[in-house]
Design an enzyme around this catalytic site. Sequence first.
Site, PDB file in Angstrom:
ATOM      1  N   ALA A  34      -1.092  -8.370  19.693  1.00  0.00           N
ATOM      2  CA  ALA A  34      -0.033  -9.068  18.953  1.00  0.00           C
ATOM      3  C   ALA A  34       1.331  -8.914  19.627  1.00  0.00           C
ATOM      4  O   ALA A  34       2.172  -9.815  19.545  1.00  0.00           O
ATOM      5  CB  ALA A  34       0.036  -8.541  17.523  1.00  0.00           C
TER       6      ALA A  34
ATOM      7  N   HIS B 141       0.826  -1.216   0.000  1.00  0.00           N
ATOM      8  CA  HIS B 141       0.000   0.000   0.000  1.00  0.00           C
ATOM      9  C   HIS B 141       0.860   1.267   0.000  1.00  0.00           C
ATOM     10  O   HIS B 141       0.361   2.348   0.284  1.00  0.00           O
ATOM     11  CB  HIS B 141      -0.960   0.013   1.197  1.00  0.00           C
ATOM     12  CG  HIS B 141      -2.100  -0.948   1.052  1.00  0.00           C
ATOM     13  ND1 HIS B 141      -3.046  -1.153   2.038  1.00  0.00           N
ATOM     14  CD2 HIS B 141      -2.457  -1.767   0.038  1.00  0.00           C
ATOM     15  CE1 HIS B 141      -3.924  -2.050   1.631  1.00  0.00           C
ATOM     16  NE2 HIS B 141      -3.593  -2.452   0.426  1.00  0.00           N
TER      17      HIS B 141
HETATM   18  P1  OAD Z   1      -8.008  -2.080  10.224  1.00  0.00           P
HETATM   19  O1  OAD Z   1      -8.087  -0.861  11.078  1.00  0.00           O
HETATM   20  O2  OAD Z   1      -9.103  -2.340   9.258  1.00  0.00           O
HETATM   21  O3  OAD Z   1      -7.919  -3.370  11.161  1.00  0.00           O
HETATM   22  C1  OAD Z   1      -7.014  -3.477  12.219  1.00  0.00           C
HETATM   23  C2  OAD Z   1      -7.098  -4.871  12.769  1.00  0.00           C
HETATM   24  O4  OAD Z   1      -6.099  -5.024  13.773  1.00  0.00           O
HETATM   25  C3  OAD Z   1      -8.440  -5.216  13.434  1.00  0.00           C
HETATM   26  O5  OAD Z   1      -8.826  -6.525  13.047  1.00  0.00           O
HETATM   27  C4  OAD Z   1      -8.111  -5.186  14.943  1.00  0.00           C
HETATM   28  O6  OAD Z   1      -8.884  -6.154  15.684  1.00  0.00           O
HETATM   29  C5  OAD Z   1      -6.665  -5.597  14.928  1.00  0.00           C
HETATM   30  N1  OAD Z   1      -5.896  -5.062  16.066  1.00  0.00           N
HETATM   31  C6  OAD Z   1      -5.959  -3.843  16.645  1.00  0.00           C
HETATM   32  N2  OAD Z   1      -5.055  -3.723  17.628  1.00  0.00           N
HETATM   33  C7  OAD Z   1      -4.371  -4.906  17.672  1.00  0.00           C
HETATM   34  C8  OAD Z   1      -3.311  -5.424  18.473  1.00  0.00           C
HETATM   35  N3  OAD Z   1      -2.748  -4.697  19.442  1.00  0.00           N
HETATM   36  N4  OAD Z   1      -2.903  -6.685  18.220  1.00  0.00           N
HETATM   37  C9  OAD Z   1      -3.467  -7.441  17.248  1.00  0.00           C
HETATM   38  N5  OAD Z   1      -4.469  -7.006  16.469  1.00  0.00           N
HETATM   39  C10 OAD Z   1      -4.910  -5.761  16.667  1.00  0.00           C
HETATM   40  O7  OAD Z   1      -6.584  -2.043   9.497  1.00  0.00           O
HETATM   41  P2  OAD Z   1      -6.095  -2.836   8.200  1.00  0.00           P
HETATM   42  O8  OAD Z   1      -6.684  -4.201   8.143  1.00  0.00           O
HETATM   43  O9  OAD Z   1      -4.621  -2.719   8.155  1.00  0.00           O
HETATM   44  O10 OAD Z   1      -5.494   0.919   3.024  1.00  0.00           O
HETATM   45  O11 OAD Z   1      -6.699  -1.966   7.035  1.00  0.00           O
HETATM   46  C11 OAD Z   1      -6.452  -2.370   5.720  1.00  0.00           C
HETATM   47  C12 OAD Z   1      -6.357  -1.170   4.807  1.00  0.00           C
HETATM   48  O12 OAD Z   1      -7.515  -0.373   4.964  1.00  0.00           O
HETATM   49  C13 OAD Z   1      -5.247  -0.208   5.127  1.00  0.00           C
HETATM   50  O13 OAD Z   1      -3.980  -0.595   4.634  1.00  0.00           O
HETATM   51  C14 OAD Z   1      -5.702   1.039   4.438  1.00  0.00           C
HETATM   52  C15 OAD Z   1      -7.173   1.021   4.799  1.00  0.00           C
HETATM   53  O14 OAD Z   1      -8.001   1.505   3.844  1.00  0.00           O
HETATM   54  C16 OAD Z   1      -4.996   1.952   2.322  1.00  0.00           C
HETATM   55  O15 OAD Z   1      -4.701   3.020   2.821  1.00  0.00           O
HETATM   56  C17 OAD Z   1      -4.814   1.688   0.881  1.00  0.00           C
END
Ligand code: OAD
Length: 236
Positions: free
Chosen positions: A222, A111
């Site tokens: 994590a 990304h």
């Molecule tokens: P999200 O904010 O959608 O999801 C974060 C995930 O991390 C969730 O499932 C939480 O439960 C988990 N989480 C939070 N804190 C945590 C911790 N301490 N340990 C383990 N897990 C934890 O973020 P992404 O999945 O990265 O794209 O989002 C995907 C994409 O959406 C991003 O890269 C961005 C956004 O649109 C672009 O900017 C192109």
Amino acid sequence: MSSKYQNILILTGAGISAESGLATFRSSNGLWNNHRVEDVATIEGFQRNPALVHDFYNDLKKEIQKAKPNPAHLAITKLQKEYPAANISVVTQNVDTLHEKAGNKNVYHIHGQINQAVCLNCGHILETFGDVDTETICPHCEVMGMMKPNIVFFGENLLYMDKVEPLLRQCGLFISIGTSGVVYPAAGFVQTAKYYGADTIEFTLETTNNNYLFDKHVYGKAGETFPQYVEQLIKG
Ligand code: OAD
């Protein structure tokens, strides 16, 4: 020592950086909260108001620069150093630089990266932690005002997919850390890895959108759960 897995792929999302103090996208105080995605993460938004987009990413860059890697990032380094696999790659959706700060190798920022800007005129990639704005001059073609944060906006192609696709097919173990499984194509990577025979495991705080595709789920922070898992993996 023989290893169970010759190739390991680790997919990371915003959750792995949460314990480093960086906001995730979909939490209540999420990164988009004060902005419309259409304004700061689409090419149309950038064309409409490039100054706003630059300000948004310049501020984020400052936050990211202050952040330090946490035990989950460091556990990846340990795994890469101590587990005798042929290849352990990190495919990250994060634009932060915490994998690199932790010493992780083979990192693919699908990304994009906050510390880069790309010239829309000539394609030159500028590496910088300084501010980029509408008056920045491309050091390659010397045209002003064509630098865009090297972040993949909605509707744009992911980066490094030519490298990532073979890794998905080859990996014997697919590990997902801190990603909600909402945003494709990354949310579909587990499906490809599983189709080609990988064991699949996810580390997350809450249930993810694609959780049915994982063999195992580890719930919790994590920074606590993943280092324990790495110890077990190394012990064999
Ligand atoms: P999200 O904010 O959608 O999801 C974060 C995930 O991390 C969730 O499932 C939480 O439960 C988990 N989480 C939070 N804190 C945590 C911790 N301490 N340990 C383990 N897990 C934890 O973020 P992404 O999945 O990265 O794209 O989002 C995907 C994409 O959406 C991003 O890269 C961005 C956004 O649109 C672009 O900017 C192109």
